[in-house]
Design a protein around this motif. Sequence first.
Motif, PDB file in Angstrom:
ATOM      1  N   ASP A 196      -6.024  16.937 -24.239  1.00  0.00           N
ATOM      2  CA  ASP A 196      -4.960  17.777 -23.670  1.00  0.00           C
ATOM      3  C   ASP A 196      -4.427  17.193 -22.365  1.00  0.00           C
ATOM      4  N   LEU A 197      -5.326  16.657 -21.574  1.00  0.00           N
ATOM      5  CA  LEU A 197      -4.910  16.064 -20.304  1.00  0.00           C
ATOM      6  C   LEU A 197      -4.169  14.744 -20.514  1.00  0.00           C
ATOM      7  N   VAL A 257      -9.310  17.228 -12.584  1.00  0.00           N
ATOM      8  CA  VAL A 257      -9.664  17.413 -13.989  1.00  0.00           C
ATOM      9  C   VAL A 257     -10.556  18.636 -14.071  1.00  0.00           C
ATOM     10  N   VAL A 258     -10.189  19.573 -14.928  1.00  0.00           N
ATOM     11  CA  VAL A 258     -10.945  20.819 -15.077  1.00  0.00           C
ATOM     12  C   VAL A 258     -11.435  20.925 -16.513  1.00  0.00           C
ATOM     13  N   ALA A 259     -12.731  21.207 -16.659  1.00  0.00           N
ATOM     14  CA  ALA A 259     -13.313  21.437 -17.983  1.00  0.00           C
ATOM     15  C   ALA A 259     -13.802  22.876 -18.042  1.00  0.00           C
ATOM     16  N   SER A 309     -13.054  18.681 -10.987  1.00  0.00           N
ATOM     17  CA  SER A 309     -13.338  17.444 -10.282  1.00  0.00           C
ATOM     18  C   SER A 309     -13.020  17.534  -8.803  1.00  0.00           C
ATOM     19  N   SER A 310     -12.339  18.589  -8.383  1.00  0.00           N
ATOM     20  CA  SER A 310     -11.993  18.740  -6.980  1.00  0.00           C
ATOM     21  C   SER A 310     -13.071  19.458  -6.172  1.00  0.00           C
ATOM     22  N   ALA A 311     -14.098  19.988  -6.855  1.00  0.00           N
ATOM     23  CA  ALA A 311     -15.161  20.708  -6.153  1.00  0.00           C
ATOM     24  C   ALA A 311     -15.979  19.740  -5.305  1.00  0.00           C
TER      25      ALA A 311
END
Length: 330
Positions: A166-167, A183-185, A277-279
């Motif tokens: 999707d990304l 990137v978020v899962a 991924s931003s955490a």
Amino acid sequence: MMETLEGGELCFPQLLNTSCRKPTRPHSEAMFLYILLSSTSLLTVSLNLLVIISISHYRQLHTPTNLLLLSLAVSDLLVGFVLLGQILLIGACWFLGDLMCILYYFVVFMTISASVGNMVLISVDRYVAICDPLCYPTKITQRRVKFSVTLCWVCSAFYNCLMLKDLLKQPDRYNSCYGECVVVANHIAGAVDLVVTFIAPITVIIVLYMRVFVVAVSQVRAMRSHIVAVTLQHSVTVTAKKSERKAARTLGIVIVVFLMCFCPYYYPSLAGQDTSSSASYLTFGAWLLVFNSCLNPVIYAFFYPWFRKAIKLTVTLHILQPDSCEANIL
């Protein structure tokens, strides 16, 4: 003056309405992160490059087991290189575009998956070598190892294509502003990734290494029971105890390091949370994964005497001499 300062806080000052803002980070903290990531990347690349040069150059080292070590070193080398991308993310500004952002994470995830897959293959190789040594030459051949390594890389690439499909179609899907690389899962994808790249591999590794340990100890005890002379028995007993401690120590290092490096990264998935991924904690978890790639050469190669000899020959430039590939390494 205020507008200039405000524009200076933007990743792209010319895009006042859509650009991301740089977060306020203490200079000392930023310098620490730069030094940490740069030094880890340099060390990871250097150690794995030594493994690659040694196994590739010296013909005595062209064995099925060393081919697996070579594949592991290649994946860990790539992990060391992609760590440099984390330096770009320290300032929270990604200047290479949305597509390169997704491709960057694709390469990161693929190389980590390949590294884990190579660890499993090495576990299988050692299991067969210890538990079925007579059939090892026929079961573990150069051709089968090359096929297994190729399959490992292909499966890693295919699996991560599915995870990021999707990304790949919409690279800026989770970006809130221009200059962000996120990137978020969701928890479902995180759970699948948890099983595929963590639970399943560590289960296989633990089961195989426990079996190897049990067989190795039983073989040593069997040899000890056949010794009649007291002096010889004492010598073998001492050697047996050392072998048992060495086997247990190696097993412990492999499992503990793997768990220590992977648990923080997969904590959100273990807790059933979405992964971004931003955490900030994920940055530390990603660094631990890369540090594991730095430790792999130590765990899987530095224990071999031939590797220490190969390093000495490489550093002293003996590798440049004619017919150096025929040198006696073993």
